[in-house]
Design an enzyme around this catalytic site. Structure first.
Site, PDB file in Angstrom:
ATOM      1  N   GLU A 186       0.905  -1.275  -0.065  1.00 59.12           N
ATOM      2  CA  GLU A 186      -0.037  -0.086   0.329  1.00 59.12           C
ATOM      3  C   GLU A 186       0.908   1.172   0.000  1.00 59.12           C
ATOM      4  O   GLU A 186       1.692   1.484   1.142  1.00 59.12           O
ATOM      5  CB  GLU A 186      -1.033  -0.084   1.228  1.00 59.12           C
ATOM      6  CG  GLU A 186      -1.845   1.271   1.260  1.00 59.12           C
ATOM      7  CD  GLU A 186      -2.451   1.443   2.775  1.00 59.12           C
ATOM      8  OE1 GLU A 186      -2.933   2.707   3.084  1.00 59.12           O
ATOM      9  OE2 GLU A 186      -2.496   0.421   3.349  1.00 59.12           O
ATOM     10  N   THR A 191      -4.439   6.073   1.889  1.00 62.33           N
ATOM     11  CA  THR A 191      -4.704   7.365   2.373  1.00 62.33           C
ATOM     12  C   THR A 191      -5.587   8.470   1.413  1.00 62.33           C
ATOM     13  O   THR A 191      -5.295   9.472   1.043  1.00 62.33           O
ATOM     14  CB  THR A 191      -3.506   8.365   2.702  1.00 62.33           C
ATOM     15  OG1 THR A 191      -2.585   7.421   3.454  1.00 62.33           O
ATOM     16  CG2 THR A 191      -3.834   9.489   3.594  1.00 62.33           C
ATOM     17  N   ARG A 233       0.398  10.369   0.074  1.00 63.90           N
ATOM     18  CA  ARG A 233       0.832  11.488   1.282  1.00 63.90           C
ATOM     19  C   ARG A 233       2.115  12.429   0.538  1.00 63.90           C
ATOM     20  O   ARG A 233       2.692  13.169   1.253  1.00 63.90           O
ATOM     21  CB  ARG A 233       1.463  10.907   2.439  1.00 63.90           C
ATOM     22  CG  ARG A 233       0.400  10.170   3.028  1.00 63.90           C
ATOM     23  CD  ARG A 233       1.209   9.735   4.411  1.00 63.90           C
ATOM     24  NE  ARG A 233      -0.096   8.739   5.117  1.00 63.90           N
ATOM     25  CZ  ARG A 233       0.487   7.895   6.191  1.00 63.90           C
ATOM     26  NH1 ARG A 233       1.425   8.055   6.936  1.00 63.90           N
ATOM     27  NH2 ARG A 233      -0.553   7.071   6.918  1.00 63.90           N
ATOM     28  N   LYS A 288     -10.758  -0.879   7.428  1.00 67.83           N
ATOM     29  CA  LYS A 288      -9.388  -0.870   8.207  1.00 67.83           C
ATOM     30  C   LYS A 288      -9.881  -0.060   9.340  1.00 67.83           C
ATOM     31  O   LYS A 288     -10.560   0.687   9.557  1.00 67.83           O
ATOM     32  CB  LYS A 288      -8.615   0.012   7.194  1.00 67.83           C
ATOM     33  CG  LYS A 288      -7.343   0.284   8.084  1.00 67.83           C
ATOM     34  CD  LYS A 288      -6.479   1.088   7.249  1.00 67.83           C
ATOM     35  CE  LYS A 288      -6.631   2.792   7.370  1.00 67.83           C
ATOM     36  NZ  LYS A 288      -5.562   3.489   6.776  1.00 67.83           N
TER      37      LYS A 288
END
Length: 219
Positions: free
Chosen positions: A44, A72, A48, A132
């Protein structure tokens, strides 16, 4: 193919999802190769940094055996961008109505982030079969996961945040936990210094711990 089957095929026999923050495509490729060699092919890469999508694209094109996804995700528009870059799964830290719509419209497996029973139930009501749980350690660790599983029915759980070799077996012993996310094998100092051999060994450690936990073997 169901979403459950999707995750099973993506994760393989060591369902640990390395969570990577990297801003250099060359390092992303080297890091992903080390993770795959260590037995953790599902990678993953978090959105960011401005180069995160380029990192995903390079890994998807250049690392055989890697199953790269985008993490994210915080805006609906990022879903299409991640798909175009070659992501094979999607992960978010939370869930808004517009982001939920975009994730559900995608053909890719998606893990929306939740931190409370209400958020977990809301995600299930929208049609997500897995979530998650983030940040897992700060929320209470395995004890919180057990309590959450008791009130969320058949919703499957992936704890992320503070998961490492010392706690992995306890997380996998929790009901409904089917995978765990971990940044420990790809810590920022290892990436910055190009310590790919250590990344590989950390990946092997977590992969072995996950297989042992799933087999019910003592750690």
């Amino acid at each position: 193919m169901t979403a459950e089957a999707d995750w099973g095929q993506l994760l393989g026999d060591a369902p640990v999802l390395p969570v990577v923050a990297v801003d250099d495509p060359e390092r992303a490729v080297a890091l992903s190769r080390a993770l795959v060699e260590g037995g953790l092919p599902c990678v993953e890469i978090t959105l960011r940094s401005p180069k995160a999508l380029a990192c995903i694209a390079r890994v998807a094109a250049e690392v055989p055996g890697a199953v790269v996804g985008a993490g994210t995700l915080t805006r609906a528009g990022e879903v299409a961008e991640a798909e175009a870059a070659g992501a094979r799964f999607l992960v978010s830290p939370g869930l808004t109505p517009t982001l939920a719509d975009a994730l559900l419209a995608s053909k890719l497996p998606a893990l929306p982030g939740v931190a409370t029973p209400s958020e977990a139930l809301a995600a299930r009501a929208r049609g997500f079969g897995a979530v998650k749980v983030f940040p897992a350690a700060a929320l209470g660790g395995p004890g919180f996961l057990r309590a959450l599983a008791a009130v969320t029915g058949d919703l499957r759980l992936c704890p992320t945040g503070g998961v490492g070799p010392a706690t992995l077996a306890e997380y996998f012993a929790c009901p409904r936990v089917f995978a765990a996310g971990a940044s420990w094998p790809c810590a920022k100092e290892l990436i910055a210094e190009g310590r790919w051999g250590e990344v590989r060994e950390r990946a092997r450690t977590l992969a072995s711990a996950a297989r042992a936990a799933l087999a019910g073997e003592p750690s």
